[in-house]
Design a protein around this motif. Structure first.
Motif, PDB file in Angstrom:
ATOM      1  N   ASP A 337       2.329  -0.059   4.668  1.00 37.80           N
ATOM      2  CA  ASP A 337       1.807  -1.185   3.890  1.00 37.80           C
ATOM      3  C   ASP A 337       1.840  -0.789   2.421  1.00 37.80           C
ATOM      4  OD1 ASP A 337       0.484  -3.240   2.674  1.00 37.80           O
ATOM      5  OD2 ASP A 337      -1.381  -3.037   3.814  1.00 37.80           O
ATOM      6  N   LEU A 338       2.836  -1.306   1.691  1.00 40.77           N
ATOM      7  CA  LEU A 338       3.019  -0.912   0.295  1.00 40.77           C
ATOM      8  C   LEU A 338       1.846  -1.298  -0.588  1.00 40.77           C
ATOM      9  CD1 LEU A 338       6.796  -1.742  -0.335  1.00 40.77           C
ATOM     10  CD2 LEU A 338       5.758   0.339   0.583  1.00 40.77           C
ATOM     11  N   PHE A 339       0.993  -2.197  -0.105  1.00 38.10           N
ATOM     12  CA  PHE A 339      -0.108  -2.682  -0.939  1.00 38.10           C
ATOM     13  C   PHE A 339      -1.475  -2.271  -0.413  1.00 38.10           C
ATOM     14  CE2 PHE A 339       3.433  -5.767  -1.151  1.00 38.10           C
ATOM     15  CZ  PHE A 339       3.836  -5.492  -2.449  1.00 38.10           C
ATOM     16  N   ARG A 340      -1.516  -1.343   0.546  1.00 36.32           N
ATOM     17  CA  ARG A 340      -2.804  -0.893   1.053  1.00 36.32           C
ATOM     18  C   ARG A 340      -3.589  -0.201  -0.053  1.00 36.32           C
ATOM     19  NH1 ARG A 340      -3.602   1.918   5.427  1.00 36.32           N
ATOM     20  NH2 ARG A 340      -1.604   1.630   6.501  1.00 36.32           N
ATOM     21  N   GLU A 341      -4.901  -0.262   0.026  1.00 31.50           N
ATOM     22  CA  GLU A 341      -5.760   0.354  -0.976  1.00 31.50           C
ATOM     23  C   GLU A 341      -6.088   1.799  -0.629  1.00 31.50           C
ATOM     24  OE1 GLU A 341      -9.202  -2.039  -1.539  1.00 31.50           O
ATOM     25  OE2 GLU A 341      -8.090  -3.769  -2.340  1.00 31.50           O
ATOM     26  N   ASP A 342      -6.070   2.141   0.649  1.00 29.35           N
ATOM     27  CA  ASP A 342      -6.506   3.476   1.065  1.00 29.35           C
ATOM     28  C   ASP A 342      -5.318   4.425   1.228  1.00 29.35           C
ATOM     29  OD1 ASP A 342      -5.556   2.038   3.224  1.00 29.35           O
ATOM     30  OD2 ASP A 342      -6.981   2.858   4.663  1.00 29.35           O
ATOM     31  N   VAL A 343      -4.544   4.575   0.152  1.00 25.76           N
ATOM     32  CA  VAL A 343      -3.429   5.526   0.168  1.00 25.76           C
ATOM     33  C   VAL A 343      -3.986   6.915  -0.136  1.00 25.76           C
ATOM     34  CG1 VAL A 343      -1.240   6.198  -0.855  1.00 25.76           C
ATOM     35  CG2 VAL A 343      -1.791   3.783  -0.581  1.00 25.76           C
ATOM     36  N   LYS A 344      -3.776   7.845   0.770  1.00 24.11           N
ATOM     37  CA  LYS A 344      -4.292   9.198   0.565  1.00 24.11           C
ATOM     38  C   LYS A 344      -3.307  10.180   1.186  1.00 24.11           C
ATOM     39  CE  LYS A 344      -8.874  11.386   0.513  1.00 24.11           C
ATOM     40  NZ  LYS A 344      -9.170  11.077  -0.896  1.00 24.11           N
ATOM     41  N   HIS A 345      -2.813  11.108   0.385  1.00 27.63           N
ATOM     42  CA  HIS A 345      -1.861  12.089   0.896  1.00 27.63           C
ATOM     43  C   HIS A 345      -1.896  13.333   0.016  1.00 27.63           C
ATOM     44  CE1 HIS A 345       1.100  11.640  -2.368  1.00 27.63           C
ATOM     45  NE2 HIS A 345       0.849  10.349  -2.325  1.00 27.63           N
ATOM     46  N   VAL A 346      -1.265  14.387   0.502  1.00 25.97           N
ATOM     47  CA  VAL A 346      -1.091  15.609  -0.293  1.00 25.97           C
ATOM     48  C   VAL A 346       0.378  16.027  -0.207  1.00 25.97           C
ATOM     49  CG1 VAL A 346      -3.433  16.545  -0.340  1.00 25.97           C
ATOM     50  CG2 VAL A 346      -2.020  16.902   1.689  1.00 25.97           C
ATOM     51  N   ALA A 347       1.266  15.038  -0.373  1.00 22.44           N
ATOM     52  CA  ALA A 347       2.693  15.304  -0.252  1.00 22.44           C
ATOM     53  C   ALA A 347       3.190  16.317  -1.274  1.00 22.44           C
ATOM     54  CB  ALA A 347       3.486  14.003  -0.383  1.00 22.44           C
ATOM     55  N   PHE A 348       2.500  16.415  -2.421  1.00 27.94           N
ATOM     56  CA  PHE A 348       2.892  17.385  -3.440  1.00 27.94           C
ATOM     57  C   PHE A 348       2.058  18.660  -3.385  1.00 27.94           C
ATOM     58  CE2 PHE A 348       4.282  13.345  -5.465  1.00 27.94           C
ATOM     59  CZ  PHE A 348       5.635  13.642  -5.563  1.00 27.94           C
ATOM     60  N   GLY A 349       1.269  18.799  -2.331  1.00 25.42           N
ATOM     61  CA  GLY A 349       0.448  19.990  -2.202  1.00 25.42           C
ATOM     62  C   GLY A 349      -0.910  19.812  -2.840  1.00 25.42           C
ATOM     63  N   HIS A 350      -1.598  20.929  -3.014  1.00 25.90           N
ATOM     64  CA  HIS A 350      -2.954  20.922  -3.551  1.00 25.90           C
ATOM     65  C   HIS A 350      -3.263  22.343  -3.999  1.00 25.90           C
ATOM     66  CE1 HIS A 350      -7.058  19.303  -3.957  1.00 25.90           C
ATOM     67  NE2 HIS A 350      -7.474  20.482  -3.511  1.00 25.90           N
ATOM     68  N   GLY A 351      -4.126  22.462  -4.979  1.00 25.20           N
ATOM     69  CA  GLY A 351      -4.538  23.791  -5.414  1.00 25.20           C
ATOM     70  C   GLY A 351      -3.497  24.466  -6.299  1.00 25.20           C
ATOM     71  N   SER A 352      -3.480  25.800  -6.254  1.00 27.61           N
ATOM     72  CA  SER A 352      -2.659  26.567  -7.202  1.00 27.61           C
ATOM     73  C   SER A 352      -1.167  26.349  -7.019  1.00 27.61           C
ATOM     74  CB  SER A 352      -2.981  28.063  -7.077  1.00 27.61           C
ATOM     75  OG  SER A 352      -2.664  28.536  -5.776  1.00 27.61           O
ATOM     76  N   HIS A 353      -0.741  25.950  -5.811  1.00 27.17           N
ATOM     77  CA  HIS A 353       0.688  25.736  -5.562  1.00 27.17           C
ATOM     78  C   HIS A 353       1.060  24.255  -5.591  1.00 27.17           C
ATOM     79  CE1 HIS A 353       2.328  29.741  -4.677  1.00 27.17           C
ATOM     80  NE2 HIS A 353       1.111  30.035  -4.261  1.00 27.17           N
ATOM     81  N   PHE A 354       0.212  23.420  -6.199  1.00 28.40           N
ATOM     82  CA  PHE A 354       0.576  22.008  -6.367  1.00 28.40           C
ATOM     83  C   PHE A 354       1.915  21.925  -7.089  1.00 28.40           C
ATOM     84  CE2 PHE A 354       0.649  18.026  -8.774  1.00 28.40           C
ATOM     85  CZ  PHE A 354       0.313  17.111  -7.792  1.00 28.40           C
ATOM     86  N   CYS A 355       2.790  21.048  -6.617  1.00 29.14           N
ATOM     87  CA  CYS A 355       4.157  20.969  -7.138  1.00 29.14           C
ATOM     88  C   CYS A 355       4.162  20.701  -8.635  1.00 29.14           C
ATOM     89  CB  CYS A 355       4.924  19.870  -6.421  1.00 29.14           C
ATOM     90  SG  CYS A 355       6.578  19.586  -7.083  1.00 29.14           S
ATOM     91  N   PRO A 356       4.703  21.623  -9.443  1.00 29.59           N
ATOM     92  CA  PRO A 356       4.707  21.397 -10.899  1.00 29.59           C
ATOM     93  C   PRO A 356       5.607  20.246 -11.311  1.00 29.59           C
ATOM     94  CG  PRO A 356       5.989  23.352 -10.341  1.00 29.59           C
ATOM     95  CD  PRO A 356       5.300  22.923  -9.079  1.00 29.59           C
ATOM     96  N   GLY A 357       6.582  19.902 -10.486  1.00 32.02           N
ATOM     97  CA  GLY A 357       7.504  18.824 -10.819  1.00 32.02           C
ATOM     98  C   GLY A 357       7.122  17.482 -10.228  1.00 32.02           C
ATOM     99  N   ALA A 358       5.858  17.315  -9.811  1.00 32.24           N
ATOM    100  CA  ALA A 358       5.437  16.083  -9.145  1.00 32.24           C
ATOM    101  C   ALA A 358       5.675  14.853 -10.015  1.00 32.24           C
ATOM    102  CB  ALA A 358       3.966  16.175  -8.747  1.00 32.24           C
ATOM    103  N   GLY A 359       5.391  14.952 -11.313  1.00 25.03           N
ATOM    104  CA  GLY A 359       5.569  13.805 -12.200  1.00 25.03           C
ATOM    105  C   GLY A 359       7.015  13.364 -12.281  1.00 25.03           C
TER     106      GLY A 359
END
Length: 406
Positions: A337-359
């Protein structure tokens, strides 16, 4: 501790679900036991983590170390030498050295710097769609669009040779292999990619440009903020990680949104609203992330993950791409659902190894999908969705081909 019986263990990685969906075992484990012992292709065991809260906790815990993978006797995902054994690999470092190297590349990947690249990324996307329109039908959206846009972007960013793009793709395919390629093939790709980078560094030292690689050379030669080996392998990391996950994310997102033609029609109708496109990309990253594989970490002390006791020296695999379908955070998570409000993921990681190129990756996904929607609004799969075959044995997931027509 209770003895682990080999027959009782799941084999990791888990089998892919139908229609390019995540492994069905993820849902069962999240509901029953979000932290479970698994057996890896090497024969070693580790704790696989599938729940959102548990994944975030594991990714945030400094006692779960990537650097400890190099310790003698540490559990391994695959047998034989691996890219992660390299002590200069950014993905296999922790602590001060890891922070130092990230600080050197982070300025090139801020949201502001990424946004400055929008016109060039748009040019690339339009050029690729021009070629699709001029080419045969059905077109292959994987090989002729999704697999090309990210590598064109990263080679531009680093000032790498366009003529070597195919080599970079081949090396990457081997370096991100789990079971798809042999240890000898992985080592050969490692050595060939490093040799290319050494020649590229020599070329750029003789003729500096306005690119990230020239900036890193300056940091090495003038500021002495990284060693020559760090410079070489940081560049290899950027070439590989700087495009491979985005290729898979774009290809997989395109497949899933075309499989859901109502969602595709919704995107086409609102494609000129950047906020809508950004939100759609987040939902696609939640629903169809670039991989079903997590990066192994080693416990440097006894700890608990999700209430499960993990002993020092044991392996833990936070499967960040399993977290996006956790019913504790997302209602009806198996529905796109492209318009859902409850979008939650960690596809780019989390913490110290969060993907630096996410933007930058987000921007490529936004522009890539929006360009297809704007210029090819009648786009649809040219084969039944269940006829699309998926590449296996890699860290990232992508279709072998993605036939489409319009």
């Amino acid at each position: 501790m209770t003895e682990i019986v080999e027959e009782d263990l799941d084999s990791y990685p888990f089998p892919l679900g139908p229609l390019g969906e995540p492994p069905e075992r993820f849902s069962e484990l999240r509901a029953q036991c979000p932290v479970v012992r698994v057996r890896m292709p090497s024969g070693d065991t580790a704790w696989a983590v599938t729940g959102y809260d548990e994944v975030v906790a594991a990714l945030s815990d400094s006692r779960l170390s990537r650097a400890a993978l190099r310790e003698p006797g540490a559990p391994r995902v695959i047998k034989g030498p691996d890219f992660g054994d390299n002590p200069f690999n950014l993905l296999s470092q922790d602590g001060a050295d890891h922070r130092r190297l990230r600080r050197l590349i982070s300025p090139a990947f801020t949201p502001k710097r990424a946004e400055q690249k929008r016109p060039r990324i748009q040019e690339i996307a339009d050029e690729l769609v021009d070629a699709l329109e001029a080419g045969p039908r059905p077109a292959d959206l994987h090989h002729d669009f999704a697999a090309l846009l990210p590598i064109w972007v990263i080679t531009d960013l680093l000032g790498a040779s366009r003529e070597r793009r195919a080599d970079i793709q081949r090396w990457t395919d081997h370096l991100v292999s789990i079971t798809a390629h042999t240890a000898d093939e992985r080592l050969r790709a490692r050595d060939e990619s490093a040799a290319y980078v050494v020649s590229l560094l020599a070329e750029r030292r003789g003729a500096p440009g306005e690119d990230l690689l020239s900036d890193l050379i300056t940091a090495r030669d003038d500021g002495d903020r990284l060693s020559e080996q760090e410079l070489v392998w940081l560049t290899v990391n950027l070439l590989v990680a700087g495009h491979d996950t985005t290729v898979s994310a774009l290809s997989r997102a395109t497949y899933q949104i075309l499989r859901h033609q109502d969602q595709w029609a919704s995107l086409v109708a609102r494609v000129d609203d950047r906020e809508v496109v950004r939100h759609a990309v987040d939902e696609l990253l939640r629903y169809a992330p670039p991989s079903e594989i997590g990066f192994l970490r080693i416990a440097t002390d006894d700890l608990e993950v999700g209430g499960v006791a993990v002993r020092k020296g044991e392996g833990v695999i936070p499967i960040m791409h399993a977290a996006g379908r956790d019913t504790r955070h997302v209602h009806d998570p198996d529905r796109l659902d492209l318009f859902r409000e409850d979008v939650k993921h960690v596809a780019f990681g989390h913490g110290s190894h969060f993907c630096p190129g996410a933007g930058l990756a987000r921007l490529e996904l936004e522009i890539g999908l929006a360009t297809l929607a704007r210029r090819l609004p009648e786009l649809q799969l040219a084969v039944p969705p269940d006829d699309v075959e998926w590449s296996s044995g890699l860290l990232t997931l992508r279709p072998k081909t993605l036939p489409a027509r319009w």
